[in-house]
Scaffold this active site. Structure first.
Site, PDB file in Angstrom:
ATOM      1  N   ASN A   1       5.057  -4.013   9.344  1.00  0.00           N
ATOM      2  CA  ASN A   1       6.358  -4.247   8.697  1.00  0.00           C
ATOM      3  C   ASN A   1       6.711  -5.714   8.628  1.00  0.00           C
ATOM      4  OD1 ASN A   1       6.819  -1.559   8.234  1.00  0.00           O
ATOM      5  ND2 ASN A   1       7.669  -1.250  10.274  1.00  0.00           N
TER       6      ASN A   1
ATOM      7  N   ASP B   1      11.963  -2.604  13.040  1.00  0.00           N
ATOM      8  CA  ASP B   1      10.654  -2.004  13.278  1.00  0.00           C
ATOM      9  C   ASP B   1       9.611  -3.105  13.174  1.00  0.00           C
ATOM     10  OD1 ASP B   1       9.270   1.110  11.974  1.00  0.00           O
ATOM     11  OD2 ASP B   1       8.809  -0.165  13.708  1.00  0.00           O
TER      12      ASP B   1
ATOM     13  N   THR C   1       1.303   4.533  14.391  1.00  0.00           N
ATOM     14  CA  THR C   1       1.023   4.138  15.757  1.00  0.00           C
ATOM     15  C   THR C   1       2.252   4.329  16.649  1.00  0.00           C
ATOM     16  OG1 THR C   1       0.629   2.250  17.182  1.00  0.00           O
ATOM     17  CG2 THR C   1       1.637   1.783  15.060  1.00  0.00           C
TER      18      THR C   1
ATOM     19  N   LYS D   1       6.552  -3.907  14.103  1.00  0.00           N
ATOM     20  CA  LYS D   1       5.098  -3.878  14.258  1.00  0.00           C
ATOM     21  C   LYS D   1       4.462  -4.617  13.078  1.00  0.00           C
ATOM     22  CE  LYS D   1       4.459   0.821  12.475  1.00  0.00           C
ATOM     23  NZ  LYS D   1       5.736   1.104  11.870  1.00  0.00           N
TER      24      LYS D   1
ATOM     25  N   ASP E   1      10.933  -4.303   7.045  1.00  0.00           N
ATOM     26  CA  ASP E   1      11.363  -2.919   6.887  1.00  0.00           C
ATOM     27  C   ASP E   1      12.457  -2.626   7.891  1.00  0.00           C
ATOM     28  OD1 ASP E   1      11.803  -0.372   6.349  1.00  0.00           O
ATOM     29  OD2 ASP E   1       9.825   0.381   6.848  1.00  0.00           O
TER      30      ASP E   1
ATOM     31  N   ARG F   1       0.852  -1.186   0.000  1.00  0.00           N
ATOM     32  CA  ARG F   1       0.000   0.000   0.000  1.00  0.00           C
ATOM     33  C   ARG F   1       0.884   1.231   0.000  1.00  0.00           C
ATOM     34  NH1 ARG F   1      -4.194  -0.257   4.594  1.00  0.00           N
ATOM     35  NH2 ARG F   1      -2.807   1.462   5.046  1.00  0.00           N
ATOM     36  N   GLY F   2       0.240   2.408  -0.055  1.00  0.00           N
ATOM     37  CA  GLY F   2       0.964   3.688  -0.130  1.00  0.00           C
ATOM     38  C   GLY F   2       2.037   3.799   0.924  1.00  0.00           C
ATOM     39  N   LYS F   3       1.778   3.300   2.146  1.00  0.00           N
ATOM     40  CA  LYS F   3       2.724   3.580   3.238  1.00  0.00           C
ATOM     41  C   LYS F   3       4.115   3.051   2.939  1.00  0.00           C
ATOM     42  CE  LYS F   3       1.672  -0.442   6.059  1.00  0.00           C
ATOM     43  NZ  LYS F   3       0.940  -1.068   4.969  1.00  0.00           N
ATOM     44  N   PHE F   4       4.228   1.997   2.118  1.00  0.00           N
ATOM     45  CA  PHE F   4       5.556   1.464   1.784  1.00  0.00           C
ATOM     46  C   PHE F   4       6.208   2.269   0.674  1.00  0.00           C
ATOM     47  CE2 PHE F   4       4.367  -3.045   3.208  1.00  0.00           C
ATOM     48  CZ  PHE F   4       5.094  -2.936   4.372  1.00  0.00           C
ATOM     49  N   GLY F   5       5.537   3.248   0.165  1.00  0.00           N
ATOM     50  CA  GLY F   5       5.993   3.866  -1.088  1.00  0.00           C
ATOM     51  C   GLY F   5       5.395   2.961  -2.146  1.00  0.00           C
TER      52      GLY F   5
HETATM   53  C1  LIG Z   1      14.064  -5.468   3.175  1.00  0.00           C
HETATM   54  O1  LIG Z   1      12.898  -4.714   2.968  1.00  0.00           O
HETATM   55  C2  LIG Z   1      13.012  -3.356   2.946  1.00  0.00           C
HETATM   56  C3  LIG Z   1      14.227  -2.660   3.159  1.00  0.00           C
HETATM   57  C4  LIG Z   1      14.226  -1.256   3.116  1.00  0.00           C
HETATM   58  C5  LIG Z   1      13.046  -0.585   2.873  1.00  0.00           C
HETATM   59  C6  LIG Z   1      13.008   0.903   2.821  1.00  0.00           C
HETATM   60  O2  LIG Z   1      12.114   1.452   2.229  1.00  0.00           O
HETATM   61  N1  LIG Z   1      14.014   1.559   3.504  1.00  0.00           N
HETATM   62  C7  LIG Z   1      14.150   2.944   3.547  1.00  0.00           C
HETATM   63  C8  LIG Z   1      13.459   3.812   2.692  1.00  0.00           C
HETATM   64  C9  LIG Z   1      13.650   5.183   2.801  1.00  0.00           C
HETATM   65  C10 LIG Z   1      14.528   5.701   3.768  1.00  0.00           C
HETATM   66  C11 LIG Z   1      15.207   4.812   4.619  1.00  0.00           C
HETATM   67  C12 LIG Z   1      15.026   3.442   4.506  1.00  0.00           C
HETATM   68  C13 LIG Z   1      11.835  -1.263   2.671  1.00  0.00           C
HETATM   69  C14 LIG Z   1      11.836  -2.662   2.696  1.00  0.00           C
HETATM   70  N2  LIG Z   1      10.681  -3.443   2.519  1.00  0.00           N
HETATM   71  C15 LIG Z   1       9.472  -2.972   2.041  1.00  0.00           C
HETATM   72  O3  LIG Z   1       9.256  -1.823   1.768  1.00  0.00           O
HETATM   73  C16 LIG Z   1       8.354  -3.987   1.845  1.00  0.00           C
HETATM   74  C17 LIG Z   1       7.663  -3.732   0.499  1.00  0.00           C
HETATM   75  S1  LIG Z   1       6.060  -4.470   0.392  1.00  0.00           S
HETATM   76  C18 LIG Z   1       6.372  -6.094  -0.084  1.00  0.00           C
HETATM   77  N3  LIG Z   1       7.615  -6.542  -0.264  1.00  0.00           N
HETATM   78  C19 LIG Z   1       7.815  -7.843  -0.613  1.00  0.00           C
HETATM   79  N4  LIG Z   1       6.809  -8.709  -0.796  1.00  0.00           N
HETATM   80  C20 LIG Z   1       5.542  -8.286  -0.630  1.00  0.00           C
HETATM   81  N5  LIG Z   1       4.508  -9.190  -0.820  1.00  0.00           N
HETATM   82  C21 LIG Z   1       5.294  -6.955  -0.273  1.00  0.00           C
HETATM   83 BR1  LIG Z   1       3.522  -6.343  -0.020  1.00  0.00          BR
END
Ligand SMILES: COc1ccc(C(=O)Nc2ccccc2)cc1NC(=O)CCSc1ncnc(N)c1Br
Length: 272
Positions: free
Chosen positions: A142, A137, A172, A139, A155, A22-26
């Site tokens: 994530n 994190d 939260t 929760k 995350d 969703r949006g919250k993950f980017g």
């Molecule tokens: C190792 O996973 C991450 C590692 C880093 C970051 C991240 O943005 N770091 C970051 C971004 C900005 C500033 C500082 C840190 C984010 C993630 N992970 C995610 O965003 C999860 C995406 S959703 C998803 N992913 C896989 N399979 C699915 N079925 C789904 Br639904």
């Protein structure tokens, strides 16, 4: 070669599929690396947004941390690349999606399912602490579920990153331990606190210190105002474990390796 090879990736290396998170993950998309047919999740971050919230250095640090972490309960960050306006993270794809959606659907989990999740997260955190990485994190938002139903910490928030997101995105506060709410020094034991909050939410469907107003949540956390509702019925072993993790004095919290020997975990968690 699979997506794990450290080479210069470009968008052309991938077929982009449906939006995932969703949006919250980017913006996160299902994607397939063309040469290996490897399915991944591609996260798209806008440089402008990163600059705005001054998190570029955190992202670099996170990518650095991630490149040394390999654990079945930690979502992989295979690599990254960028173009003029965006940064792309090449992530492991968790085939069974987001844990919080599963929790909303089931309302709460069985003791066996909750204990299995808590044990796997404890092992992942022990692994991270062994590498001097704290503050996953953890929760529900994530946590993702892999193809075999295993949990993946998805995350990499760490204090400033996580804090900014909570403050600016007014997410939260439920998961913050007293020392963070009171903004004093904190160490790896913050993760034990958060795991205790998570365990409670797995079993009751709501976090232990939930309140309408942030100020009330703050107060309940610093007072450790822990109550176990009569429904759903939860074993005394489970309540005992949670009570040993949600302790104000961080030095008195149950150690993670002790958690794995707790009767509730031993009697309920599926062997890994
Ligand atoms: C190792 O996973 C991450 C590692 C880093 C970051 C991240 O943005 N770091 C970051 C971004 C900005 C500033 C500082 C840190 C984010 C993630 N992970 C995610 O965003 C999860 C995406 S959703 C998803 N992913 C896989 N399979 C699915 N079925 C789904 Br639904």
């Amino acid at each position: 070669v699979s997506a794990t090879e450290t080479r210069r990736w470009t968008l052309n290396d991938f077929d982009i599929g449906k939006p995932l998170g969703r949006g919250k993950f980017g913006h996160v998309y299902l994607a397939r690396e063309k040469r290996s047919n490897h399915i991944v999740a591609l996260k798209v971050l806008f440089k402008s947004q990163l600059q705005q919230s001054q998190v570029e250095h955190q992202l670099r640090r996170e990518v650095e941390i991630q490149s040394h972490l390999r654990h079945p309960n930690i979502l992989r960050l295979y690599g990254y690349f960028y173009d003029q306006k965006r940064v792309y993270l090449i992530l492991e794809y968790a085939a069974k999606g987001e844990l919080y959606k599963e929790l909303q659907k089931c309302k709460y989990f069985s003791e066996r399912r909750a204990a299995t999740y808590v044990a796997s997260l404890a092992r992942a955190l022990i692994y991270c602490h062994g590498k001097h990485v704290i503050h996953r994190d953890i929760k529900p938002e994530n946590l993702l579920i892999g193809a075999q139903g295993e949990l993946k910490i998805a995350d990499f928030g760490w204090s400033v990153h996580t804090f900014n997101r909570r403050r600016t995105m007014c997410g939260t506060l439920d998961y913050l331990p007293p020392e963070m709410v009171e903004s004093v020094e904190h160490d790896a034991s913050v993760d034990i606190w958060s795991l205790g909050v998570l365990c409670y939410e797995f079993l009751y469907g709501v976090p232990p210190f939930e309140a309408k107003e942030h100020s009330d949540t703050y107060r309940r956390i610093v007072q450790v105002d822990l109550k176990f509702p009569p429904k759903p019925i939860v074993s005394s072993h489970a309540k005992d474990l949670i009570s040993q993790m949600l302790v104000k004095d961080s030095s008195q919290r149950l150690q993670l390796h002790k958690l794995l020997e707790h009767p509730w975990i031993v009697q309920n968690a599926e062997p890994s």
